[in-house]
Design a protein around this motif. Structure first.
Motif, short mmCIF file in Angstrom:
data_model
loop_
_atom_site.label_atom_id
_atom_site.label_comp_id
_atom_site.label_asym_id
_atom_site.label_seq_id
_atom_site.Cartn_x
_atom_site.Cartn_y
_atom_site.Cartn_z
N THR A 145 -10.86 -7.74 -0.83
CA THR A 145 -9.24 -8.16 -0.08
C THR A 145 -8.24 -7.33 -0.96
N VAL A 146 -7.79 -6.49 0.00
CA VAL A 146 -6.72 -5.73 -0.61
C VAL A 146 -5.28 -6.18 -0.27
N PHE A 147 -4.56 -6.26 -1.38
CA PHE A 147 -3.26 -7.01 -1.15
C PHE A 147 -2.04 -5.46 -1.30
N GLN A 148 -1.72 -5.49 -0.19
CA GLN A 148 -0.71 -4.06 0.02
C GLN A 148 0.62 -4.75 -0.02
N ARG A 149 1.52 -4.18 -0.82
CA ARG A 149 2.87 -4.55 -0.59
C ARG A 149 3.70 -3.30 0.04
N THR A 150 3.58 -2.10 -0.22
CA THR A 150 3.89 -0.89 0.32
C THR A 150 2.97 -0.18 0.74
N ALA A 151 2.92 0.35 2.22
CA ALA A 151 1.96 1.02 2.84
C ALA A 151 2.05 2.49 2.27
N ASN A 152 1.35 3.26 2.22
CA ASN A 152 1.10 4.53 1.51
C ASN A 152 0.43 5.74 2.35
N TYR A 153 0.97 7.05 2.22
CA TYR A 153 0.37 7.99 2.71
C TYR A 153 -0.71 8.44 1.70
N SER A 154 -1.78 9.13 2.49
CA SER A 154 -2.73 9.61 1.51
C SER A 154 -3.49 10.62 2.16
N ILE A 155 -3.94 11.78 1.67
CA ILE A 155 -4.46 12.94 2.26
C ILE A 155 -5.91 13.04 1.61
N PRO A 156 -6.80 13.23 2.62
CA PRO A 156 -8.23 13.45 2.09
C PRO A 156 -8.40 14.46 0.99
N GLN A 202 -1.87 -0.81 11.77
CA GLN A 202 -0.51 -1.12 11.75
C GLN A 202 0.18 -1.31 10.44
N VAL A 203 -0.50 -2.16 9.71
CA VAL A 203 -0.21 -2.51 8.24
C VAL A 203 -0.15 -1.36 7.35
N LEU A 204 -1.26 -0.61 7.66
CA LEU A 204 -1.42 0.89 6.69
C LEU A 204 -0.68 1.75 7.15
N SER A 205 -0.18 1.98 8.31
CA SER A 205 0.88 3.22 8.71
C SER A 205 2.39 2.41 8.87
N ASP A 206 2.74 1.60 8.45
CA ASP A 206 3.83 1.16 8.65
C ASP A 206 4.64 1.60 7.35
N ILE A 207 4.69 2.92 7.01
CA ILE A 207 5.27 3.23 5.92
C ILE A 207 6.78 3.48 5.83
N ASP A 208 7.42 3.03 4.68
CA ASP A 208 8.82 2.77 4.61
C ASP A 208 9.68 4.09 3.96
N HIS A 209 8.90 4.96 3.30
CA HIS A 209 9.56 5.92 2.91
C HIS A 209 8.98 7.68 3.33
N GLU A 219 4.65 11.75 10.61
CA GLU A 219 4.30 11.16 11.88
C GLU A 219 2.91 11.78 11.79
N PHE A 220 2.47 12.91 11.42
CA PHE A 220 0.98 13.60 11.49
C PHE A 220 0.14 12.83 10.71
N ILE A 221 0.43 12.18 9.64
CA ILE A 221 -0.31 11.44 8.73
C ILE A 221 -0.44 9.95 9.35
N LYS A 222 0.41 9.35 9.80
CA LYS A 222 0.59 7.92 10.45
C LYS A 222 -0.36 7.92 11.57
N GLN A 223 -0.25 9.06 12.23
CA GLN A 223 -1.18 9.19 13.78
C GLN A 223 -2.73 9.27 13.05
N LYS A 224 -3.14 10.03 11.83
CA LYS A 224 -4.29 10.24 11.29
C LYS A 224 -4.66 8.63 10.90
N ILE A 225 -3.75 8.13 10.24
CA ILE A 225 -4.24 6.72 9.83
C ILE A 225 -4.72 5.77 11.23
#
Ligand code: N01
Length: 538
Positions: free
Chosen positions: A208-219, A319-326, A302-308
Motif C-alpha cells: 500500500t503506497v501512501f502518496q501525499r504529492t503526486a510526482n512526475y517520473s521519467i523511465p 487520476q491520483v498519480l497524474s494530479d500533479i500540483d507543481h 502534460e506529455f508526462i501526465k498523459q503517459k501516466i
C-alpha cells in the motif's frame, strides 16, 4: 599519519564525512598539500550517501560514466561501470576502490561522531569533541557531510505503538529486509519511493503506497553498458569532462537551444517521445525553456501526465498519480524502472493522503481519516531534512560563541555556499548557497574541494591563518541566490525540500544556487583572480 596514531590531536585540518566529498578533500589536503588531516565519519566505512541508502532499488540518477571523479585519468581508466545508472552496491564499491587506490582510509576515524566544534578566537583554532571522548584542535574544519544525510522521519502520533518493523530508506539495515509474504506500506513518492516501490512490490504479499504529492517520473531505461561505450569513456575523458563543466547541471549532455514553444504541437510531441524513449534526466534537456517558462513547462508536464494515464489502467489510480500540483522538474525529477506499471498489479494499492491524511499509527498499521490500513511492515521514503540539518548537527559555535543554529535561524546565510560569516576557517563542500543538489554531485564536489584546497594553499603560501566571508559579500550573495531561483520555476513547487518545506518549522528559503554550475564555477574563479574577493583573510 594513521587515525589511530593520532596522539597529539593537533591538526591542520579535520574533515567530517567520508563520502565523495570527504575522500577527495582528504586526498587534496593530505597528499597534495602535505597537511596533517583527520577524517571523521559515523559510519564504519567510506561511502557517505551510498553507505546509508541501501534500500531496495537504490540507484543513482546520474549516468554512471559521469558519476565519477574526473580529476584523475588514471582512475577513469582503471574503473569500469557496468550499467547506465549505477546501483548503490556498485557505487559503494567504486568509492572503496578510490579510497584504497589512494590509501585514504587510514586517515579516517570511523564510527565516530563529532559532538561539537567551537572556534577559539585567541588561538584561531577549532576545538572538536567526539563521542569516543577524544578532543582535537584544528586550524581548518571542513564539512563534507552531504546534503541528504539527515533522515526525515515523520512525527506521526502513535509511531512507537506500531508492533511491526518500520524503516527509513536512508537508514536501511545492512543485512537487507525480506518482505516476502508481508503486507507492506510505503509512505512517500519522491525519487526514493519511486525507486523502492517496484522492487518491494515484487517481493511483498501486498503493498500500500501512501502518496501525499503526486510526482512526475521519467523511465530510466537502465541496462548494461556495451563494450563500445565503455571504450569510448576510457578514450575520451577530456571530451566528457568538457561537457560536464560546460552544462548548467554538470551532466554529460547539453540542453537543447530550442524553445518548446517554437515548434508545432506535433513536432514538440515527437521531441518528447524521443526523449521518453531515451529516458533519464536527459528528458529535462529537451528544450531550453522548460524551467523558465510556465507555458513551455506545461507542454512537458502534460506529455508526462498523459503517459501516466496511459500506463496506469485503474482510472482512480491514474487520476491520483497524474494530479500533479507543481511544474515538471520544479522538484528533483525522479527516474524510474516500471514505477507507474507497478500500480497495475492487483496486490498494489495507492492511497491519496492529501485527500485523506494520515492521522495516527496504531499497533496494526496506519490510520488515515478514511480508516485503518493493517500492515506488517512500513517503509518511510520520506526524504531528508536537507542541506542544513547535516551541518547544524555538527553543533558549531563560531566567533563570540555564536551557535550556527542561531546564525541560521532565518535561513542558511553563507557566501558562495563555501563559508559562513563569523565561522572562520570553516568550509562547506557543496553547502547551501552553491549549485550542489541541482547538479550531478561529483562535478560540484570536485569544484568545491579544489577551490577549498587552493584557498588553503594560498593562505599557507602567503602566511595567512584565517579566512571568513565579509558579511556584506554574504548578504549580496544571498540576494543573488534568491534572484537565481526566482528566475526559474523551481520555487513554484511549494512542498519541495529545496525550500525546506518538507520539515515543519524550517525557514522557507530556496537553499541551492540555481544560476547553473558553469556560471557558478566562473564566479568562483573570478573571486580567486580578484584576490579572494568577498573573503577576509588575516
Ligand atoms: O525524498 P523527497 P527522497 N507524510 O523529499 C513524502 C535524492 N535521491 O528520499 O512531496 C506523508 O523527495 C513527500 O511528500 P511531499 C534526490 O535529490 C536521488 O525521495 O512532501 N508523506 C514525498 O513524497 C531526491 O530529490 C536518487 O508532499 C511525507 C516523499 O515523502 C532526494 O534524494 C534516489 C511526509 C519524500 O520525497 C530526496 O529524495 C533517491 C509525511 N509526514 C534520492 N514527509 C537518485 O539518484 C514526507 N513525505 C535516483
Amino acid at each position: 599519519m594513521s587515525a589511530n596514531d593520532q596522539t597529539q590531536h593537533q591538526l591542520d585540518a579535520v574533515i567530517i564525512g567520508a563520502g565523495f566529498s570527504g575522500l577527495y578533500q582528504m586526498l587534496c589536503l593530505r597528499d597534495r598539500l602535505g597537511l596533517s588531516v583527520l577524517g571523521l565519519d559515523m559510519a564504519d566505512g567510506v561511502g557517505g550517501t551510498w553507505y546509508w541508502n541501501r534500500y531496495p532499488g537504490a540507484r543513482c540518477d546520474s549516468e554512471s560514466h559521469s558519476y565519477s571523479y574526473y580529476f584523475s585519468d588514471e582512475l577513469l581508466k582503471k574503473w569500469t561501470w557496468s550499467e547506465r545508472y549505477p546501483g548503490q552496491a556498485e557505487i559503494l564499491e567504486y568509492l572503496n576502490f578510490v579510497a584504497d587506490h589512494f590509501d585514504l582510509k587510514r586517515s579516517f576515524r570511523f564510527k565516530t561522531k563529532l559532538l561539537s566544534a567551537h572556534y577559539d578566537e585567541q588561538a584561531n583554532l577549532w576545538e572538536l569533541c567526539t563521542d569516543d571522548g577524544e578532543r582535537y584542535r584544528t586550524r581548518f574544519l571542513i564539512s563534507a557531510v552531504g546534503n541528504l544525510s539527515s533522515a526525515n522521519i515523520p512525527a506521526i502520533p502513535g509511531l512507537d505503538r506500531f508492533k511491526g518493523p518500520w524503516y527509513h530508506t536512508g537508514q536501511w539495515p545492512h543485512e537487507g529486509v525480506d518482505f516476502t509474504g508481508l503486507s507492506v506500506g510505503v509512505v512517500g513518492t519522491g525519487s526514493t519511493g519511486i525507486q523502492a516501490i517496484p522492487v518491494i512490490a515484487a517481493q511483498a504479499k501486498s503493498l500500500t503506497v501512501f502518496q501525499r504529492t503526486a510526482n512526475y517520473s521519467i523511465p530510466a531505461h537502465n541496462g548494461p553498458l556495451d563494450d563500445a561505450f565503455k571504450a569510448y569513456c576510457k578514450d575520451h575523458p577530456d571530451e566528457i569532462r568538457t561537457i560536464l563543466h560546460a552544462t548548467p547541471n554538470g551532466h554529460p549532455f547539453y540542453i537543447s537551444e530550442t524553445s518548446a514553444l517554437s515548434l508545432s504541437e506535433q513536432e514538440r510531441h515527437a521531441v518528447y517521445e524521443k526523449a521518453w524513449e531515451k529516458g533519464g534526466l536527459r528528458f529535462r534537456a529537451s528544450f531550453k525553456d522548460l524551467l523558465s517558462s510556465e507555458e513551455a513547462n506545461k507542454t512537458a508536464a502534460e506529455f508526462i501526465k498523459q503517459k501516466i494515464r496511459s500506463m496506469v489502467k485503474d482510472p482512480r489510480k491514474a487520476q491520483v498519480l497524474s494530479d500533479i500540483d507543481h511544474p515538471f522538474a520544479a522538484k528533483r525529477p525522479p527516474i524510474d524502472t516500471h514505477y507507474f506499471e507497478t500500480y497495475n498489479l492487483a496486490h498494489v494499492d495507492l492511497i491519496d493522503i492529501r485527500e485523506n491524511p494520515i492521522d495516527s499509527m496504531t499497533e496494526e498499521g496506519i490510520r488515515t481519516t478514511n480508516g485503518l490500513f493493517k500492515l506488517d511492515a512500513i517503509v518511510f521514503a520520506t526524504g531528508f531534512d536537507a542541506m542544513t540539518r547535516p551541518i547544524l548537527n555538527l553543533n558549531l559555535r563560531g566567533r563570540n560563541g555564536v551557535a550556527l543554529s542561531d546564525a541560521w535561524e532565518a535561513g542558511p546565510i553563507n557566501y558562495m555556499g563555501l563559508q559562513v560569516p563569523g565561522f572562520p576557517n570553516f568550509f562547506m563542500v557543496t553547502g547551501p548557497g552553491s549549485p550542489s543538489v541541482l547538479t550531478n554531485m561529483p562535478v560540484a564536489i570536485e569544484q568545491h574541494v579544489e577551490w577549498i584546497s587552493d584557498c588553503i594553499a594560498h593562505m599557507r603560501a602567503e602566511g595567512l591563518h584565517r579566512v571568513e566571508p565579509q558579511p556584506q559579500a554574504s548578504a549580496q550573495w544571498m540576494q543573488e541566490v534568491n534572484q537565481a531561483a526566482a528566475a526559474t520555476l523551481l520555487p513554484k513547487a511549494k512542498h519541495s525540500w529545496y525550500l525546506g518545506a518538507n520539515i515543519p518549522g524550517k525557514p522557507r528559503v530556496f537553499m541551492p544556487y540555481a544560476g547553473g554550475m558553469a556560471h557558478y564555477r566562473k564566479r568562483c574563479e573570478t573571486i580567486t583572480a580578484n584576490g579572494y574577493e568577498g573573503f577576509l583573510m588575516a
